[in-house]
Motif scaffolding. Structure first.
Motif, short mmCIF file in Angstrom:
data_model
loop_
_atom_site.label_atom_id
_atom_site.label_comp_id
_atom_site.label_asym_id
_atom_site.label_seq_id
_atom_site.Cartn_x
_atom_site.Cartn_y
_atom_site.Cartn_z
N LEU A 161 0.86 -1.18 0.00
CA LEU A 161 0.00 0.00 0.00
C LEU A 161 0.89 1.22 0.00
CD1 LEU A 161 -2.75 -0.87 2.65
CD2 LEU A 161 -3.12 -0.57 0.23
N VAL A 162 0.42 2.31 -0.62
CA VAL A 162 1.19 3.54 -0.62
C VAL A 162 0.91 4.26 0.70
CG1 VAL A 162 1.67 5.69 -1.81
CG2 VAL A 162 1.03 3.67 -3.11
N LEU A 163 1.69 3.94 1.73
CA LEU A 163 1.51 4.53 3.05
C LEU A 163 2.68 5.46 3.35
CD1 LEU A 163 0.46 1.32 5.01
CD2 LEU A 163 -1.02 3.05 4.00
N SER A 164 2.37 6.68 3.74
CA SER A 164 3.44 7.65 4.00
C SER A 164 3.41 8.17 5.43
CB SER A 164 3.30 8.84 3.04
OG SER A 164 2.05 9.48 3.21
N ASP A 165 2.45 7.71 6.22
CA ASP A 165 2.31 8.27 7.57
C ASP A 165 2.50 7.21 8.64
OD1 ASP A 165 0.08 6.95 6.79
OD2 ASP A 165 -1.37 8.45 7.46
N ILE A 166 3.48 6.34 8.46
CA ILE A 166 3.80 5.34 9.48
C ILE A 166 4.87 5.92 10.39
CG2 ILE A 166 4.62 3.01 9.90
CD1 ILE A 166 3.79 2.25 7.10
N PRO A 167 4.53 6.26 11.65
CA PRO A 167 5.55 6.78 12.55
C PRO A 167 6.51 5.68 12.98
CG PRO A 167 3.48 6.51 13.71
CD PRO A 167 3.21 6.20 12.27
N GLU A 168 7.79 6.03 13.09
CA GLU A 168 8.82 5.09 13.51
C GLU A 168 8.82 3.83 12.66
OE1 GLU A 168 7.71 4.84 17.72
OE2 GLU A 168 9.53 6.00 18.15
N VAL A 169 8.76 4.03 11.35
CA VAL A 169 8.72 2.90 10.43
C VAL A 169 9.98 2.05 10.53
CG1 VAL A 169 9.76 4.14 8.50
CG2 VAL A 169 8.15 2.28 8.05
N GLY A 170 11.05 2.61 11.12
CA GLY A 170 12.29 1.86 11.27
C GLY A 170 12.15 0.63 12.14
N LYS A 171 11.07 0.54 12.92
CA LYS A 171 10.85 -0.64 13.75
C LYS A 171 10.52 -1.87 12.91
CE LYS A 171 9.21 1.83 17.86
NZ LYS A 171 8.08 1.99 18.82
N LEU A 172 10.01 -1.64 11.70
CA LEU A 172 9.69 -2.77 10.81
C LEU A 172 10.95 -3.16 10.05
CD1 LEU A 172 6.25 -1.47 9.47
CD2 LEU A 172 6.67 -3.05 11.37
N LYS A 173 11.89 -3.73 10.74
CA LYS A 173 13.23 -3.93 10.18
C LYS A 173 13.26 -4.91 9.01
CE LYS A 173 15.37 -3.03 14.68
NZ LYS A 173 15.84 -1.70 14.30
N LEU A 174 12.26 -5.77 8.92
CA LEU A 174 12.24 -6.76 7.85
C LEU A 174 11.45 -6.30 6.63
CD1 LEU A 174 11.70 -9.98 9.97
CD2 LEU A 174 13.85 -9.01 9.17
N LEU A 175 10.91 -5.09 6.66
CA LEU A 175 10.06 -4.61 5.57
C LEU A 175 10.83 -4.59 4.25
CD1 LEU A 175 7.13 -3.57 5.48
CD2 LEU A 175 8.06 -1.25 5.46
N SER A 176 10.23 -5.20 3.23
CA SER A 176 10.92 -5.30 1.94
C SER A 176 10.48 -4.22 0.95
CB SER A 176 10.68 -6.68 1.32
OG SER A 176 9.29 -6.87 1.05
N GLU A 177 9.35 -3.54 1.23
CA GLU A 177 8.88 -2.50 0.32
C GLU A 177 8.10 -1.47 1.10
OE1 GLU A 177 6.70 -2.01 -4.05
OE2 GLU A 177 6.52 -3.88 -2.93
N LEU A 178 8.42 -0.19 0.91
CA LEU A 178 7.73 0.90 1.61
C LEU A 178 7.00 1.80 0.64
CD1 LEU A 178 7.15 2.41 4.22
CD2 LEU A 178 9.31 3.64 3.94
#
Length: 948
Positions: free
Chosen positions: A184-201
């Protein structure tokens, strides 16, 4: 996430199915009773075909079979559940009971969803082991509820709900620490760095809120790949002397990267923005790069002198203020003093490094947008990447004068094989908003161009090509020339590369040379709009008939060409079957030459003689013509068959000589039949081969069509006096559109006419009842925009063959009296009428479809308490705001489809009164009340197809 598709051999597929049969099973209505279901089944897919909801019997049978699965299937052992079919939601309640104990699921895929998750999985909150969730909505879905506990599933790795088009709250998304993919085109995830395994933002906005939106958040996403767009980079705050802490993406696996600064920002800091971009070092295997709005003075070294991303396939630069560019050739720009300066590759050391690194090795797409100071882009020894380039787009560069392929010889005719050597693979070329661009080589540059668009660039033309034409498959070329363009304009096109052209559209272009158009050996559709002349004469000393083009359809509009010029063009089109002429004032007469083509040796002289006959406004049509359309040619008339030719020319005759003519359409040509309006004229205007005739806004007194024994479709619009219309006694006419119909005509059409339309009739009674009853073969009757029509014709109810009645835009028609409708009527459609009610007992028992649109005063629906009509299968009500309810007795037991749209006052349906035959219930429209939709959602599982 299911985006990859594979094709394997049938035998391998059978082997894979056999090997996996102990753990995997796929169920459909065709095998649900016979398929063996092992106790070890872990992966289940269920397919609902359209045939499973065709009728209530099939629906109920499949529902029972699905319910019986609970005795054969250990759902508590299931790891994978997949449901397919756009109507599988119709079995939601059955599935809910079946999967009540399915708590060990790891994978859920719902294709064609139209319900809340709890409707399928009542205990969804207990599937705590879920790893993969994918939901694709059905085409008619208006409401999908996602479970509120979705972000409590800490094992979730993939969530694919991008097609659901529903608001997604991502407040607690960072709880899913194992999440790898959520497309999904999400731009308002606070502290997205916690999702360390995320493969696509996909999207990240710097500083969208105070905390949690620092660029450093991206540095923690070590697995990030796919595409990423970073916005609001002007908000990045440097830390440290070198700004090393803002290098967030160098170690990742990105393939597409967009770096954007707000172009509307109030001020720029070139030094700081230059440092920020310099430190945004991407992965060396990056394929697509877009930089937009950067306020620095030069490109970063990793894109220039120390080229790191040399595997780029796409480079997009927009709104940049650079004075040095990547190794793409030489760039020249205008400084503040309007002096022209070379701004790139002026340093010999820089050139040497670029040559050693071989620049961009794989660049296929290059885009320059909004570079207001760029004046020249020149190619040189460092730009060998041009040999791979497939797409080149240049937009809004107002000072640009020269491109790498621009040279002094570009205005000369190109020779095949020597054209456009810098771009041998270019398939898409766009230049828009570059008004000072001087020259370009002849277009196209290859034999297989896919798309070319040139607009607001150069001085005298716009050009577009398309891979798919408007009328026929194949390449389409469209050219718009500026006023004053001379014949040298055609040197800009390389006709030798256009042999595959199927459609050619010319707007305001100079005359087309015959020797060039002859190269278009595949041309089928030619459109010429504007200008006073059409084609040039052949090269001196050559006969014009040696130039032949396989055009089958020709459209001429808004042209000042004379009859002779157009006749000359037609002489080069031996395969022409369709001709359209619009707004051509100088074409005043239509005729056909007396010359008949004989041997091949005589062909040349005969064609030359035909062209010589066409003097003044006389246009001579080719004898092979099958379709003729003329629009808004007010002075145009058909030459009478006696051969006056409008003057002393006895060699031209009327359309009787077109023995292949099948269709004639004329609109706005008031004098078309003026030669045949006198009582002394005994000639027929059209040949006996004619099958379709449409005349609109054509003045006439006598219209003799008695020779048209093959006529099948006749449309006479805006013609006031049709009392002297005559048709053939052996007519095949089956479709007639007219304002008023006389009784004398009806007797001639009694056995052939099946469709009759009254359009814009000014008469209260467009046809008398005694005349209508003569049309014993009539099956469809239309009244369209007959504003004075108050009553349907008497005797209509006696016609036993009428199947369809259509009434639209007849405000004076207040009611449909009892017994006024024919007993054979199967479909009744009423639009934009003022009636307040339909006859309670007057609808025929044969009626199968009742469609009501835009009847704002209609308050009540007819009831069927007396059992009429028992055959009604479809009822559709749309945009009828005065209807407040659907009575129980208004829904007969035969009804299989009920559609209600934009009727906000209907709050509910009679739950105990819905017929058991109902197959489709559609209340999907946004104009309906929520109370109605809520009630219909509760009916899911009881009716095969429900759209809510």
């Amino acid at each position: 996430d299911g985006r990859y598709y594979y094709v394997i051999h049938d035998l391998l597929h059978e082997l894979a199915t056999k090997v996996s049969s102990y753990e995997c099973v796929s169920i459909s209505s065709s095998n649900i009773r016979s398929i063996h279901i092992s106790s070890y089944i872990r992966h289940l897919s269920i397919i609902v075909d359209d045939k499973d909801v065709n009728d209530r019997i099939s629906f109920d049978d499949y529902k029972k079979d699905l319910s019986a699965l609970g005795k054969r299937l250990k759902v508590e052992n299931l790891r994978t559940l997949m449901l397919f079919g756009q109507y599988h939601g119709s079995f939601a309640k059955t599935f809910c009971d079946l999967f009540r104990k399915a708590k060990a699921l790891r994978t859920i895929f719902l294709s064609g969803a139209s319900y809340s998750m709890k409707d399928i999985l009542h205990n969804f909150s207990k599937t705590i082991h879920l790893r993969y969730l994918r939901i694709e909505p059905s085409h008619n879905t208006g409401h999908i509820d996602l479970p509120s506990m979705l972000f409590r599933f800490y094992h979730l790795e993939i969530i694919n709900i991008e097609k659901c088009n529903v608001p997604v709250s991502i407040r607690h998304i960072t709880n899913l620490v194992k999440l790898r993919n959520m497309p999904l085109v999400l731009s308002d995830i606070p502290e997205v760095g916690k999702l360390k395994l995320l493969s696509e933002l996909r999207r990240f906005e710097v500083g969208k809120q105070t905390n949690g939106f620092e660029l450093s958040q991206l540095a923690q996403l070590t697995e990030l790949g796919g595409s990423l767009s970073i916005y609001n980079l002007e908000k990045v705050q440097e830390k440290g002397a070198r700004g090393k802490e803002i290098r967030p993406i160098h170690r990742n696996h990105l393939r597409e990267l967009t770096l954007e600064w707000d172009v509307q920002r109030s001020n720029t800091d070139p030094t700081r923005e230059g440092n920020v971009l310099e430190n945004l070092v991407p992965h060396s295997d990056l394929r697509d790069l877009c930089i937009r709005g950067h306020g620095g003075t030069s490109c970063p070294t990793w894109l220039g002198e120390n080229l790191l991303v040399k595997n780029l396939e796409s480079l997009h630069l927009a709104d940049v203020s650079w004075k040095t560019f990547p190794p793409l050739g030489e760039f020249w720009w205008v400084d503040e003093l309007r002096d022209e300066c070379k701004c790139c590759i002026s340093n010999p050391n820089f050139q040497k490094k670029c040559l050693e690194k071989k620049g961009f090795q794989n660049l296929k797409k290059l885009v320059f947008v909004k570079m207001p100071k760029l004046t020249k882009w020149a190619g040189n020894q460092t730009c060998g990447f041009f040999f791979h380039l497939e797409v080149l787009i240049i937009e809004d560069c107002p000072e640009l004068k020269e491109l790498p392929f621009s040279c002094s010889t570009c205005s000369q005719p190109a020779q095949e094989g020597a054209n456009m050597t810098l771009f041998p693979r270019l398939r898409e070329f766009t230049v828009v908003g570059c008004p000072n661009l001087r020259t370009m080589p002849p277009i196209p540059w290859t034999r297989t161009p896919c798309s070319i668009k040139i607009e607001q660039s150069g001085s005298n033309f716009q050009l577009r090509t398309y891979s798919e034409g408007m009328y026929i498959p194949g390449l389409h070329l469209s050219i718009v020339a500026a006023d004053g363009t001379d014949s040298l304009f055609w040197n800009k096109l390389s006709f030798c590369y256009l042999s595959g052209l199927k459609e050619f559209s010319l707007f305001n272009c100079p005359p087309l040379p015959l020797h060039m158009i002859q190269m278009l050996t595949s041309l089928q559709h030619l459109t010429i709009t504007g200008r006073s002349s059409i084609v040039l004469s052949p090269i001196r000393g050559e006969s014009h008939v040696t130039y032949e083009v396989p055009v089958e359809e020709l459209c001429i509009s808004d042209s000042g060409a004379s009859g002779k010029e157009l006749t000359q063009l037609l002489s080069h089109l031996p395969k022409l079957t369709s001709l359209s002429i619009a707004d051509c004032e100088k074409i005043t007469e239509l005729g056909v030459s007396n010359q008949q083509s004989g041997s091949q040796q005589q062909h040349t002289n005969e064609e030359e003689e035909i062209v010589a006959m066409a003097e003044g406004g006389l246009l001579l049509l080719p004898t092979q013509l099958q379709e003729l359309k003329v629009y808004n040619c007010r002075e145009l008339r058909i030459v009478p068959n006696s051969g006056s030719g409008g003057g002393n020319n006895e060699a031209a005759g009327g359309l009787q000589r077109l023995r292949s003519l099948r269709r004639v359409i004329a609109d706005g040509c008031s004098n078309l039949l003026s030669s045949y309006s006198g009582s002394s004229s005994s000639c027929f205007p059209f040949p006996t081969s004619l099958e379709t005739l449409e005349l609109v806004n054509v003045e006439q007194v006598i219209l003799d069509l008695t020779n048209l024994c093959n006529l099948e479709v006749l449309h006479l619009g805006h013609m006031e006096d049709l009392t002297k219309l005559s048709v053939s006694r052996s007519s095949k006419l089956h479709t007639l559109s007219i304002r008023v119909l006389a009784e004398s005509i009806c007797s001639l059409l009694s056995t052939s006419l099946t469709t009759l339309s009254f359009y814009l009739s000014k008469e209260v009674e467009p046809i008398r009842g005694e005349a209508l009853v003569l049309l014993t073969s009539l099956q469809e009757l239309y009244f369209i925009s007959c504003h004075k029509l108050q009553f349907l014709p008497a005797g209509l109810h006696t016609l036993a063959s009428i199947k369809q009645l259509y009434i639209s835009g007849c405000p004076s028609l207040q009611s449909l009296p009892k017994d006024c409708l024919p007993r054979s009527l199967q479909k009744l459609e009423i639009r934009l009428c003022s009636m307040k009610a339909l006859p309670k007992d007057g609808l025929p028992s044969s009626l199968q479809q009742l469609l009501i649109y835009g009847c704002s005063k209609l308050e009540l629906l007819p009831t069927f308490s007396d059992g009429l009509p028992t055959s009604l299968g479809k009822l559709k009500i749309e945009d009828c705001p005065a209807i407040k309810s659907v009575p129980k007795d208004a829904l007969p037991s035969s009804l299989h489809e009920l559609c209600i749209m934009s009727c906000p006052e209907i709050k509910s349906l009679p739950e105990d009164g819905l017929p058991k035959s109902l197959r489709v219930l559609d209340v999907f429209s946004y104009g309906n009340s929520e109370q109605l939709k809520r009630q219909c959602r509760r009916l899911i599982g009881t009716i095969p197809i429900i759209f809510v």
